[in-house]
Write an enzyme that holds these catalytic residues in place. Structure first.
Site, short mmCIF file in Angstrom:
data_model
loop_
_atom_site.label_atom_id
_atom_site.label_comp_id
_atom_site.label_asym_id
_atom_site.label_seq_id
_atom_site.Cartn_x
_atom_site.Cartn_y
_atom_site.Cartn_z
N TYR A 57 56.78 30.59 31.57
CA TYR A 57 57.40 29.54 30.80
C TYR A 57 57.30 28.25 31.52
CZ TYR A 57 58.94 33.24 27.57
OH TYR A 57 59.01 34.26 26.60
N LEU A 194 62.41 34.52 14.10
CA LEU A 194 62.06 33.47 13.09
C LEU A 194 60.75 33.31 12.72
CD1 LEU A 194 65.00 30.54 13.87
CD2 LEU A 194 64.87 32.70 12.21
N LYS A 236 64.86 30.60 19.31
CA LYS A 236 64.80 29.65 20.24
C LYS A 236 64.99 28.21 19.18
CE LYS A 236 61.83 25.95 21.46
NZ LYS A 236 60.90 24.96 20.41
N SER A 237 65.75 27.02 19.70
CA SER A 237 65.81 26.00 19.16
C SER A 237 66.06 24.89 20.05
CB SER A 237 66.38 25.81 17.82
OG SER A 237 66.50 24.38 17.38
N VAL A 238 65.35 23.67 20.16
CA VAL A 238 65.72 22.73 20.81
C VAL A 238 66.87 21.64 20.47
CG1 VAL A 238 63.68 22.71 22.59
CG2 VAL A 238 63.83 21.20 20.55
N ARG A 242 70.50 23.27 15.00
CA ARG A 242 70.05 24.67 14.83
C ARG A 242 70.67 25.73 15.57
NH1 ARG A 242 63.41 22.81 13.96
NH2 ARG A 242 63.64 21.69 11.88
N ASN A 246 71.98 29.02 14.17
CA ASN A 246 71.38 30.40 14.32
C ASN A 246 72.34 31.42 15.09
OD1 ASN A 246 68.96 29.59 13.70
ND2 ASN A 246 68.10 29.22 15.75
P1 NDP Z 1 61.62 31.86 17.25
O1 NDP Z 1 61.35 32.99 15.91
O2 NDP Z 1 62.71 31.85 17.75
O3 NDP Z 1 61.31 30.47 16.29
C1 NDP Z 1 61.40 29.27 17.17
C2 NDP Z 1 60.82 28.20 16.29
O4 NDP Z 1 61.56 28.03 14.98
C3 NDP Z 1 60.73 26.86 16.83
O5 NDP Z 1 59.78 26.21 16.45
C4 NDP Z 1 62.24 26.19 16.37
O6 NDP Z 1 61.96 24.57 16.29
C5 NDP Z 1 62.24 26.63 15.04
N1 NDP Z 1 63.59 26.74 14.54
C6 NDP Z 1 64.62 27.48 15.22
N2 NDP Z 1 65.71 27.67 14.43
C7 NDP Z 1 65.34 27.02 13.25
C8 NDP Z 1 66.16 26.74 12.28
N3 NDP Z 1 67.38 27.26 12.08
N4 NDP Z 1 65.53 26.30 10.99
C9 NDP Z 1 64.35 25.68 11.26
N5 NDP Z 1 63.60 25.91 12.42
C10 NDP Z 1 64.19 26.60 13.30
O7 NDP Z 1 60.08 31.76 18.16
P2 NDP Z 1 59.89 31.95 19.38
O8 NDP Z 1 58.64 32.21 19.93
O9 NDP Z 1 60.54 30.89 20.40
O10 NDP Z 1 61.05 33.32 20.00
C11 NDP Z 1 62.08 33.38 20.43
C12 NDP Z 1 62.38 33.60 22.01
O11 NDP Z 1 61.61 34.99 22.32
C13 NDP Z 1 61.40 32.68 22.80
O12 NDP Z 1 62.09 31.37 23.15
C14 NDP Z 1 61.18 33.49 24.01
O13 NDP Z 1 62.30 33.29 24.91
C15 NDP Z 1 60.93 34.83 23.47
N6 NDP Z 1 59.51 34.97 23.51
C16 NDP Z 1 59.05 36.15 24.04
C17 NDP Z 1 57.72 36.60 23.91
C18 NDP Z 1 57.05 37.70 24.97
O14 NDP Z 1 55.95 37.75 24.71
N7 NDP Z 1 57.98 38.32 25.31
C19 NDP Z 1 56.89 35.75 23.06
C20 NDP Z 1 57.35 34.66 22.42
C21 NDP Z 1 58.86 34.53 22.47
P3 NDP Z 1 63.05 23.69 17.24
O15 NDP Z 1 62.78 24.12 18.68
O16 NDP Z 1 62.10 22.56 17.21
O17 NDP Z 1 64.14 23.64 16.40
#
Ligand code: NDP
Length: 293
Positions: A57, A194, A236-238, A242, A246
């Site tokens: 990352y 999500l 994850k959310s920045v 959110r 979450n």
């Molecule tokens: P998520 O399923 O957590 O979804 C994240 C997305 O959803 C972002 O675009 C975020 O946008 C948006 N979001 C988050 N919360 C909300 C909400 N309440 N309402 C609307 N939109 C929302 O996906 P990730 O891929 O980030 O998975 C979570 C974590 O898992 C990663 O961050 C990482 O740490 C891990 N991971 C591990 C992998 C692996 O290979 N081991 C692969 C992928 C992820 P925004 O930030 O703009 O709010």
């Protein structure tokens, strides 16, 4: 700025080596390096105690800066990082663990994972077993190990993986694979809880209707569902609002009927990362090779 309602008491699970891990953590995949310190600091402020990053990352420094500067004692935080396949092999992985710890500003991580089952991951795992022995990791495990590779590894290493972090969400629930992980006491941790926003999850009619009955959003229902199935989640959310939303999934219990309705959404197929597909595997290895640590 939205304030956290109150710092929630996050449920925990005990891993197969006795280490206690929060059931809800905060992920930073695709969080830009320059934004990571702020995002993680806010996540800790609103109540998260577990942070999930990875060498790939490129934001371990930002996580480390937040952890060092947040004012919460290190022992109250749970840090996960993952070793990328470019650092595979015992000696290289060992060096990369040192590099990750330097970037994270800590002398141990709570959980260390093999990120992908590519390259000499046996060598990587041996380096991780050594890190465990040396107190540089409190628990070790894997990620993206589909059941066949998982079972092979688990049978042939000294320390059974504590966690397998897999793509797990309402559309891909890991029902068939899970018993293979449980056989070794390995906890299922969801990445993409999500569904990374795919398949209209945030407005999905089934999740939305269930949410309305509880005063929750579709996203919160999707997360709550996983928790009720004892799946560790790291959304994850920045965005601060959110991040708070979450975490706000602890004051609701989905009924058996609601759980069954969500279980029926399972398509049992990865949305993004099918490691059984050689084109996907080769594409990942070709496109995402990084310089060695
Ligand atoms: P998520 O399923 O957590 O979804 C994240 C997305 O959803 C972002 O675009 C975020 O946008 C948006 N979001 C988050 N919360 C909300 C909400 N309440 N309402 C609307 N939109 C929302 O996906 P990730 O891929 O980030 O998975 C979570 C974590 O898992 C990663 O961050 C990482 O740490 C891990 N991971 C591990 C992998 C692996 O290979 N081991 C692969 C992928 C992820 P925004 O930030 O703009 O709010």
């Amino acid at each position: 700025m939205t304030a956290a309602p109150s710092t929630p008491e996050i449920p925990t699970t005990t891993l197969n080596n006795g280490v206690v891990m929060p059931m809800i953590g905060y992920g930073v995949f695709l969080t830009p390096p320059e934004e990571t310190e702020r995002a993680v600091r806010e996540a800790i402020e609103v109540g998260y105690r577990s942070i999930d990053t990875a060498q790939a990352y490129r934001n371990e420094e930002g996580v480390g800066a937040a952890v060092v500067g947040c004012g919460v004692p290190r022992e109250e935080l749970f840090l996960t990082t993952k070793i990328w396949f470019s650092n595979a092999g015992e000696a290289t992985a060992a060096r990369s663990i040192d590099a990750s710890l330097r970037r994270l500003g800590t002398d141990y991580v709570d959980l260390l994972l093999v990120h992908q089952p590519f390259g000499d991951y046996y060598g990587t795992y041996r380096a991780m077993e050594a890190a465990l022995q040396a107190g540089r990791a409190r628990a070790i495990g894997v990620s993206n190990f589909f059941p066949d590779r998982f079972v092979d590894l688990a049978e042939n290493v000294d320390v059974a993986p504590a966690v397998n972090q897999m793509e797990t969400h309402v559309f891909n629930q890991q029902v068939a694979s899970r018993p293979w992980y449980s056989k070794y006491g390995t906890a299922l941790e969801s990445w993409g809880p999500l569904a990374q926003g795919r398949k209209g999850i945030f407005t999905h009619p089934v999740l939305t209707a269930i949410g309305q009955a509880h005063g929750k959003t579709a996203a919160q229902v999707a997360l709550r569902y996983l928790l009720q199935r004892d799946v560790i989640i790291i959304p994850k959310s920045v965005h601060r609002d959110r991040m708070i939303a979450n975490l706000d999934v602890l004051d609701v219990v989905l009924t058996e009927e609601e759980m069954a309705a969500i279980a029926a959404l399972d398509e049992a197929t990865p949305l993004t990362a099918n490691h059984y597909d050689p084109e996907f595997a080769l594409g990942l290895m070709e496109r995402y090779a990084l310089p060695k640590d």
